[in-house]
Design a protein around this motif. Sequence first.
Motif, PDB file in Angstrom:
ATOM      1  N   ARG B 117      66.109 -57.475  54.813  1.00  0.00           N
ATOM      2  CA  ARG B 117      66.983 -57.543  55.985  1.00  0.00           C
ATOM      3  C   ARG B 117      67.812 -56.255  56.129  1.00  0.00           C
ATOM      4  N   THR B 118      68.295 -55.721  55.006  1.00  0.00           N
ATOM      5  CA  THR B 118      69.097 -54.486  55.051  1.00  0.00           C
ATOM      6  C   THR B 118      68.232 -53.347  55.589  1.00  0.00           C
ATOM      7  N   ASP B 119      67.014 -53.205  55.076  1.00  0.00           N
ATOM      8  CA  ASP B 119      66.106 -52.147  55.548  1.00  0.00           C
ATOM      9  C   ASP B 119      65.829 -52.303  57.044  1.00  0.00           C
ATOM     10  N   GLU B 120      65.588 -53.546  57.440  1.00  0.00           N
ATOM     11  CA  GLU B 120      65.280 -53.854  58.845  1.00  0.00           C
ATOM     12  C   GLU B 120      66.441 -53.433  59.759  1.00  0.00           C
ATOM     13  N   LEU B 121      67.677 -53.790  59.366  1.00  0.00           N
ATOM     14  CA  LEU B 121      68.842 -53.491  60.203  1.00  0.00           C
ATOM     15  C   LEU B 121      69.154 -51.997  60.208  1.00  0.00           C
ATOM     16  N   ILE B 122      68.995 -51.367  59.045  1.00  0.00           N
ATOM     17  CA  ILE B 122      69.245 -49.919  58.958  1.00  0.00           C
ATOM     18  C   ILE B 122      68.288 -49.180  59.903  1.00  0.00           C
ATOM     19  N   GLU B 123      67.048 -49.626  59.913  1.00  0.00           N
ATOM     20  CA  GLU B 123      66.043 -49.028  60.787  1.00  0.00           C
ATOM     21  C   GLU B 123      66.385 -49.315  62.253  1.00  0.00           C
ATOM     22  N   ARG B 124      66.727 -50.568  62.547  1.00  0.00           N
ATOM     23  CA  ARG B 124      66.969 -50.982  63.929  1.00  0.00           C
ATOM     24  C   ARG B 124      68.163 -50.260  64.550  1.00  0.00           C
ATOM     25  N   LEU B 158      75.838 -68.185  65.384  1.00  0.00           N
ATOM     26  CA  LEU B 158      76.901 -67.788  66.316  1.00  0.00           C
ATOM     27  C   LEU B 158      77.378 -66.386  65.925  1.00  0.00           C
ATOM     28  N   LEU B 159      77.206 -65.458  66.850  1.00  0.00           N
ATOM     29  CA  LEU B 159      77.613 -64.075  66.581  1.00  0.00           C
ATOM     30  C   LEU B 159      78.907 -63.802  67.354  1.00  0.00           C
ATOM     31  N   ILE B 160      79.946 -63.380  66.625  1.00  0.00           N
ATOM     32  CA  ILE B 160      81.233 -63.102  67.272  1.00  0.00           C
ATOM     33  C   ILE B 160      81.477 -61.596  67.216  1.00  0.00           C
ATOM     34  N   LEU B 161      81.604 -61.011  68.393  1.00  0.00           N
ATOM     35  CA  LEU B 161      81.757 -59.554  68.481  1.00  0.00           C
ATOM     36  C   LEU B 161      83.098 -59.237  69.126  1.00  0.00           C
ATOM     37  N   ASP B 162      84.022 -58.729  68.332  1.00  0.00           N
ATOM     38  CA  ASP B 162      85.366 -58.417  68.824  1.00  0.00           C
ATOM     39  C   ASP B 162      85.402 -56.925  69.176  1.00  0.00           C
ATOM     40  N   GLU B 163      85.267 -56.644  70.442  1.00  0.00           N
ATOM     41  CA  GLU B 163      85.223 -55.271  70.972  1.00  0.00           C
ATOM     42  C   GLU B 163      84.211 -54.403  70.218  1.00  0.00           C
ATOM     43  N   PRO B 164      82.943 -54.774  70.281  1.00  0.00           N
ATOM     44  CA  PRO B 164      81.937 -54.066  69.484  1.00  0.00           C
ATOM     45  C   PRO B 164      81.601 -52.678  70.000  1.00  0.00           C
ATOM     46  N   THR B 165      81.925 -52.388  71.251  1.00  0.00           N
ATOM     47  CA  THR B 165      81.534 -51.075  71.774  1.00  0.00           C
ATOM     48  C   THR B 165      82.737 -50.149  71.947  1.00  0.00           C
ATOM     49  N   LEU B 172      74.620 -45.558  72.431  1.00  0.00           N
ATOM     50  CA  LEU B 172      74.707 -46.728  71.538  1.00  0.00           C
ATOM     51  C   LEU B 172      75.105 -47.969  72.325  1.00  0.00           C
ATOM     52  N   ARG B 173      76.026 -47.764  73.263  1.00  0.00           N
ATOM     53  CA  ARG B 173      76.486 -48.914  74.036  1.00  0.00           C
ATOM     54  C   ARG B 173      75.303 -49.561  74.767  1.00  0.00           C
ATOM     55  N   ARG B 174      74.480 -48.714  75.377  1.00  0.00           N
ATOM     56  CA  ARG B 174      73.340 -49.260  76.130  1.00  0.00           C
ATOM     57  C   ARG B 174      72.309 -49.871  75.193  1.00  0.00           C
ATOM     58  N   ASP B 175      72.106 -49.210  74.063  1.00  0.00           N
ATOM     59  CA  ASP B 175      71.151 -49.728  73.079  1.00  0.00           C
ATOM     60  C   ASP B 175      71.639 -51.077  72.544  1.00  0.00           C
ATOM     61  N   LEU B 176      72.945 -51.129  72.295  1.00  0.00           N
ATOM     62  CA  LEU B 176      73.526 -52.371  71.794  1.00  0.00           C
ATOM     63  C   LEU B 176      73.406 -53.488  72.838  1.00  0.00           C
ATOM     64  N   TRP B 177      73.659 -53.157  74.066  1.00  0.00           N
ATOM     65  CA  TRP B 177      73.531 -54.159  75.140  1.00  0.00           C
ATOM     66  C   TRP B 177      72.120 -54.741  75.134  1.00  0.00           C
ATOM     67  N   ARG B 178      71.117 -53.842  75.048  1.00  0.00           N
ATOM     68  CA  ARG B 178      69.714 -54.308  75.045  1.00  0.00           C
ATOM     69  C   ARG B 178      69.471 -55.242  73.862  1.00  0.00           C
ATOM     70  N   TYR B 179      69.988 -54.824  72.698  1.00  0.00           N
ATOM     71  CA  TYR B 179      69.768 -55.599  71.474  1.00  0.00           C
ATOM     72  C   TYR B 179      70.426 -56.975  71.577  1.00  0.00           C
ATOM     73  N   LEU B 180      71.650 -57.003  72.097  1.00  0.00           N
ATOM     74  CA  LEU B 180      72.372 -58.279  72.221  1.00  0.00           C
ATOM     75  C   LEU B 180      71.673 -59.199  73.214  1.00  0.00           C
ATOM     76  N   GLN B 181      71.160 -58.607  74.273  1.00  0.00           N
ATOM     77  CA  GLN B 181      70.423 -59.429  75.255  1.00  0.00           C
ATOM     78  C   GLN B 181      69.162 -60.014  74.626  1.00  0.00           C
ATOM     79  N   GLU B 182      68.491 -59.210  73.794  1.00  0.00           N
ATOM     80  CA  GLU B 182      67.303 -59.703  73.073  1.00  0.00           C
ATOM     81  C   GLU B 182      67.683 -60.880  72.170  1.00  0.00           C
ATOM     82  N   LEU B 183      68.772 -60.668  71.416  1.00  0.00           N
ATOM     83  CA  LEU B 183      69.221 -61.725  70.493  1.00  0.00           C
ATOM     84  C   LEU B 183      69.540 -63.003  71.258  1.00  0.00           C
ATOM     85  N   ASN B 184      70.230 -62.840  72.366  1.00  0.00           N
ATOM     86  CA  ASN B 184      70.621 -63.998  73.177  1.00  0.00           C
ATOM     87  C   ASN B 184      69.396 -64.692  73.770  1.00  0.00           C
TER      88      ASN B 184
END
Lengths: 257, 255
Positions: B117-124, B158-165, B172-184
């Motif tokens: 999981r660590t390798d996966e997230l570091i890569e992602r 349940l993922l809680i993101l307190d001002e993540p961007t 990064l903001r756009r990449d994160l948005w895409r990732y969060l939408q995928e997760l959701n």
Amino acid sequence: MSINWVGLWTIIRREFSRIMRVPIQAFLAPWISALLFIFIFGFVVGKRFPPIGGHRYIEFVLPGVLMLNIVNAAFLQSTSQTYFQRFLRYIEETLVAPLSYIEMIVGSLAMTIVRTVITALGILAIGVAFGATTVDSVPEFLFWVVGVSVIFGLLGIIVGLWSNNFEQLTMLNVFFITPLSMVGGVFNTVNMLPGWLKWLAYANPFFYFANGVRHSMIGYSDWAEALPLGVAVTLGLSAVLLLIVWRLYAVGYGLRE
Amino acid sequence: MTTPALSISHLRKVYRGGLVAVDDLSMEIAPGDFFGFLGPNGAGKSTTIHCVTGIATVTSGTIRVFGVDAVKDYREARRLIGLSPQMFNVDPFATPRQIIDWMGGYFGMTAADRKRRTDELIERFGLRDHADKRFRELSGGLMRRVILCRALVHDPKLLILDEPTAGVDVELRRDLWRYLQELNRDGKTILLTSHYLEEVERLCKTIAIIARGQIVRQGTKDEIVREPGGLEAVYLRATGAEPDHVAAPAAGAGR
């Protein structure tokens, strides 16, 4: 719910990683200090003292020096671990994880014991190598090392939770630990003290710790009843302090907003 | 009836010294929702999140995470939550790889699972070249990525993101948005706080606005943005930052 063994092990692993960033401070310093004590009390000053209970002065003093180093290592380990986690807020990593209060306390204490056992074994090895001490009973030696570590580890957690600055971190050491350890029979037998001071020594828990460690190493005890009393003091203090720490964790004192 | 992902009932949080940070707050987040939690600084957003995650004690009220009481059965509830906090609460001398691995350890993950999981997230999250540097040596954006990886390591429901961007660059903001939408889309429930209204508007399905420790407005994103002036006007009116007549758009003006 079952015990979170992996979480518990992670607390120990993580703290060991932190300690290994400062190995000189954590391990080398007490070993060098023990070497200096052996040199001064074994080869310089000690030769002028008469034997105590058939033991050379260095043999009498070294167990007390070892005990002082265990006390310092245990207290420093747990205060710094607790305080820095709070100060830098990464204590929140454990607060949001599925860890019980007891797992957090045991993890913290386990690392304290690892550090003090390494410290004690190093000092013991130095003492044996220089012919300054022996080990009369390994189980008894381990009992005292672990018992003293638990007491000062728990005290360190309390101070680490209470402190709001670096000054407060040192207060217990300055006003309580150092004075009591100096008059706790580390450097002298209780028989050397005047009558009224003897009772003060008997009321000082450090006397029982030093006496116990000394008995486990060279088989000498200042006072026969001191050993069972010392065991009772150690177990009693550990239980009381554990209850206090558990309660502080349960109410979130110094931990949770 | 579906069990809510997060159910908060009459939550009250009073800090030592008497400051009432949250006062009789109740809200529910449905499973699979992308929930925007808005409010001015000091409104009680982070305090609410801290009460849910165990960083703060609860003065009164109940919190349930997928039906599990977050106070009584706190260990079970915490298994279900991943938190990316607003402030960096990290050992600054540890490396990103250690930080993510340790968090997995606290959650009881085996060494093999943690490594994978660590390798996966570091890569992602594009951290491969920084994974073994000290946290304090990283830029603000990289630090934020590490915190997100740490929140995700145990794959929380349940993922809680307190001002993540906050403080991150546009990429990064756009990449994160895409990732969060995928997760959701994959079914993860997300609670997001942000001061960027366009972020909330783009990502969230439901929005709640908090002011002075109380929920002052809640609804679906669609119904809120349809109101005159859109989300910004609703937000300003609800928080009392701007009176109705000022926030109301001029005739013919678009949102």
